[in-house]
Design an enzyme around this catalytic site. Structure first.
Site, PDB file in Angstrom:
ATOM      1  N   THR A  16      49.930  45.160  34.371  1.00 23.41           N
ATOM      2  CA  THR A  16      49.745  46.577  34.724  1.00 23.41           C
ATOM      3  C   THR A  16      51.073  47.332  34.695  1.00 23.41           C
ATOM      4  O   THR A  16      51.188  48.388  34.091  1.00 23.41           O
ATOM      5  CB  THR A  16      49.141  46.676  36.147  1.00 23.41           C
ATOM      6  OG1 THR A  16      48.035  45.795  36.208  1.00 23.41           O
ATOM      7  CG2 THR A  16      48.720  48.076  36.491  1.00 23.41           C
ATOM      8  N   VAL A  17      52.096  46.783  35.343  1.00 21.98           N
ATOM      9  CA  VAL A  17      53.370  47.505  35.471  1.00 21.98           C
ATOM     10  C   VAL A  17      54.180  47.413  34.183  1.00 21.98           C
ATOM     11  O   VAL A  17      54.709  48.417  33.692  1.00 21.98           O
ATOM     12  CB  VAL A  17      54.198  46.961  36.669  1.00 21.98           C
ATOM     13  CG1 VAL A  17      55.458  47.784  36.852  1.00 21.98           C
ATOM     14  CG2 VAL A  17      53.370  46.965  37.941  1.00 21.98           C
ATOM     15  N   GLY A 181      43.292  48.442  38.754  1.00 23.19           N
ATOM     16  CA  GLY A 181      44.631  47.839  38.661  1.00 23.19           C
ATOM     17  C   GLY A 181      45.483  48.040  39.906  1.00 23.19           C
ATOM     18  O   GLY A 181      46.699  47.915  39.850  1.00 23.19           O
ATOM     19  N   GLU A 184      46.184  43.154  44.043  1.00 23.13           N
ATOM     20  CA  GLU A 184      46.945  42.000  43.580  1.00 23.13           C
ATOM     21  C   GLU A 184      46.000  41.067  42.821  1.00 23.13           C
ATOM     22  O   GLU A 184      44.785  41.106  43.037  1.00 23.13           O
ATOM     23  CB  GLU A 184      47.523  41.246  44.786  1.00 23.13           C
ATOM     24  CG  GLU A 184      48.500  42.053  45.606  1.00 23.13           C
ATOM     25  CD  GLU A 184      49.701  42.519  44.793  1.00 23.13           C
ATOM     26  OE1 GLU A 184      50.434  41.687  44.262  1.00 23.13           O
ATOM     27  OE2 GLU A 184      49.892  43.741  44.678  1.00 23.13           O
ATOM     28  N   ASP A 195      50.565  41.729  51.559  1.00 20.27           N
ATOM     29  CA  ASP A 195      51.317  42.644  50.687  1.00 20.27           C
ATOM     30  C   ASP A 195      52.016  43.727  51.519  1.00 20.27           C
ATOM     31  O   ASP A 195      53.185  44.049  51.299  1.00 20.27           O
ATOM     32  CB  ASP A 195      50.360  43.282  49.663  1.00 20.27           C
ATOM     33  CG  ASP A 195      51.102  44.213  48.715  1.00 20.27           C
ATOM     34  OD1 ASP A 195      51.841  43.712  47.852  1.00 20.27           O
ATOM     35  OD2 ASP A 195      50.953  45.447  48.860  1.00 20.27           O
ATOM     36  N   LYS A 199      56.151  44.358  52.000  1.00 20.38           N
ATOM     37  CA  LYS A 199      56.834  45.638  51.779  1.00 20.38           C
ATOM     38  C   LYS A 199      57.565  46.087  53.048  1.00 20.38           C
ATOM     39  O   LYS A 199      58.659  46.637  52.994  1.00 20.38           O
ATOM     40  CB  LYS A 199      55.821  46.700  51.357  1.00 20.38           C
ATOM     41  CG  LYS A 199      55.262  46.448  49.962  1.00 20.38           C
ATOM     42  CD  LYS A 199      54.029  47.285  49.708  1.00 20.38           C
ATOM     43  CE  LYS A 199      53.497  47.090  48.295  1.00 20.38           C
ATOM     44  NZ  LYS A 199      52.163  47.643  48.107  1.00 20.38           N
TER      45      LYS A 199
HETATM   46  N1  HSE Z   1      48.377  45.695  45.510  1.00 21.48           N
HETATM   47  C1  HSE Z   1      49.373  46.661  45.781  1.00 21.48           C
HETATM   48  C2  HSE Z   1      48.754  47.799  46.573  1.00 21.48           C
HETATM   49  C3  HSE Z   1      49.944  47.171  44.500  1.00 21.48           C
HETATM   50  O1  HSE Z   1      47.536  47.887  46.579  1.00 21.48           O
HETATM   51  O2  HSE Z   1      49.462  48.562  47.200  1.00 21.48           O
HETATM   52  C4  HSE Z   1      51.147  48.044  44.677  1.00 21.48           C
HETATM   53  O3  HSE Z   1      52.201  47.371  45.292  1.00 21.48           O
END
Ligand code: HSE
Length: 418
Positions: A16-17, A181, A184, A195, A199
């Site tokens: 995706t990125v 997209g 994860e 996740d 962060k």
């Molecule tokens: N899976 C992550 C989210 C992707 O939904 O924030 C972006 O970091």
């Protein structure tokens, strides 16, 4: 590097990125940055780029003297760590979006940056399109940064929005997040809060100089938030969000966690819907500021990678000012939180652990109470996320020791005891 210097990129990952970045770079010729090679895992997959760009040999990128920038946007944590470490040691600047790898290897990454002196930038790892890391790093002085409240995971915010506003069921909403997209490749990472806490660990380093392994922070996801909770939220005219929070307490230490929370309509975070992220910063003199933008998806994430690539032209590096140039802050668990807890059976709830209970509803199939817990209870035990129990913090959930003493005193006064 200077503004005219050619940036020759070795790109790891074309998901995706990676693909988003490839397309975005084609539309930004003034950047003077070109992708020389792309390293992928599966050569059989059909890709929307010339075949001669691709290789499965990572050393073709890592040891190519012409490549001066490695962009790493792969999924797997340990290979990402190997790639980034080797690239830095080979005197290449690195841009990465691998939040799990960065959060889990932060001490090693700090050491590598000090050893090699090479830039290692990762704006895309937190809140995708929102320029939050560089702002936390550069703009906010340690003493003045009172608190941060943020929505840092797009998928869970998307799922909560679709469930509560559009009445989709959890699995439909998740499927949609995957198709778009945002999620994860293992969506448990989103739903269980991993996740978001990854962060948060990264953001704590830049905001407060706190280096803590993400799994040591108190966190949860949204898997136990249910329609009964949504009904209670509606009654109170609140939204439910997965909120990452950090607050400097009166003792100078920092309270930090990632938990579902009731959010009042007037809170800026209530405005954040779908895959958007939001960050509310409260700082001395400036009062509240609100950053808002897309927190997931191909182009929003690629835009942050692009901004890092662009920053390399003027040799930008994170200085980790709060860690190296200030006295870094310390985490504390010496405070209370006010929480709503819903559950199937009283037997799952250790009522004696509550400092106080101010509301309880026992009649229905799904029961709930509202009360105060010492934060260490959440740190040391896990009953609050087991057996289908759902813990959601109330707005203004953090209560410091001083305040609770006042509260207790007040209730004793009201009871005519003192
Ligand atoms: N899976 C992550 C989210 C992707 O939904 O924030 C972006 O970091």
């Amino acid at each position: 590097m200077d503004a005219h210097k050619q940036l020759t990129i070795g790109l790891f990952g074309f998901g995706t990125v990676g693909e988003g970045l490839y397309k975005v770079l084609q539309q930004t010729p003034s950047l003077n940055a070109t992708i020389k090679k792309i390293c992928i895992k599966n050569p059989e997959k059909k890709r929307d780029a010339p075949a001669n760009l691709f290789t499965t040999e990572r050393n073709e990128l890592l040891f190519d003297p012409e490549i001066n920038v490695i962009v790493e946007v792969i999924n797997e944590t340990e290979p990402a760590f190997q790639i980034v470490s080797t690239a830095l040691k080979n005197k290449k600047a690195v841009v990465s979006a691998s939040k799990k790898m960065i959060a889990e290897h932060l001490p090693e990454m700090l050491e590598l940056q000090q050893q090699t002196g090479e830039p290692f930038l990762y704006e895309a790892s937190c809140c995708a399109s929102i320029p939050v890391l560089r702002n936390l790093e550069e703009y906010y002085d340690n003493d003045l940064l009172h608190s941060i409240q943020a929505i840092v995971n797009g998928s869970t915010n998307f799922i909560l929005t679709k469930m509560f506003e559009e009445k989709l069921d959890f699995h439909e909403a998740l499927l949609l997040a995957q198709q778009l997209g945002f999620a994860e490749s293992d969506p448990a990472l989103d739903i269980e809060g991993h996740d978001a806490v990854n962060k948060w660990a990264i953001m704590l380093a830049h905001a407060y100089g706190i280096i803590e392994h993400p799994q040591k922070l108190v966190f949860n996801g949204i898997e136990n938030v249910n329609l009964g909770d949504a009904a209670v939220a509606k009654e109170k005219n609140h939204d439910i969000k997965l909120v990452a929070q950090a607050k400097k307490l009166a003792n100078g230490k920092v309270a930090a966690f990632v938990l579902p929370q009731f959010v009042k309509q007037e809170n800026h975070l209530a405005f954040v819907r779908n895959e958007y992220n939001g960050v509310v910063i409260e700082s001395g003199f400036a009062d509240k500021q609100f950053f808002y933008g897309k927190g997931a998806g191909s182009f929003p994430t690629a835009s942050a990678v692009l901004s890092d690539i662009s920053a390399l032209r003027y040799q930008y590096k994170y200085e980790y000012k709060k860690l190296y140039h200030h006295v870094p802050n310390k985490l504390t668990s010496d405070f209370f939180v006010k929480a709503y807890v819903s559950f199937d059976d009283w037997k799952f709830i250790p009522r004696e652990k509550f400092e106080w209970i101010e509301e309880w509803h026992a009649g229905e199939a799904r029961k709930y109470l509202v009360g105060g817990l010492h934060f260490s209870e959440l740190q040391e035990n896990s009953w609050w996320k087991e057996n289908n129990t759902s813990l959601i913090l109330l707005p203004d959930a953090i209560i410091e020791d001083i305040e609770i003493r006042k509260l207790k005193k007040k209730s004793l006064e009201l009871a005519g005891v003192v």
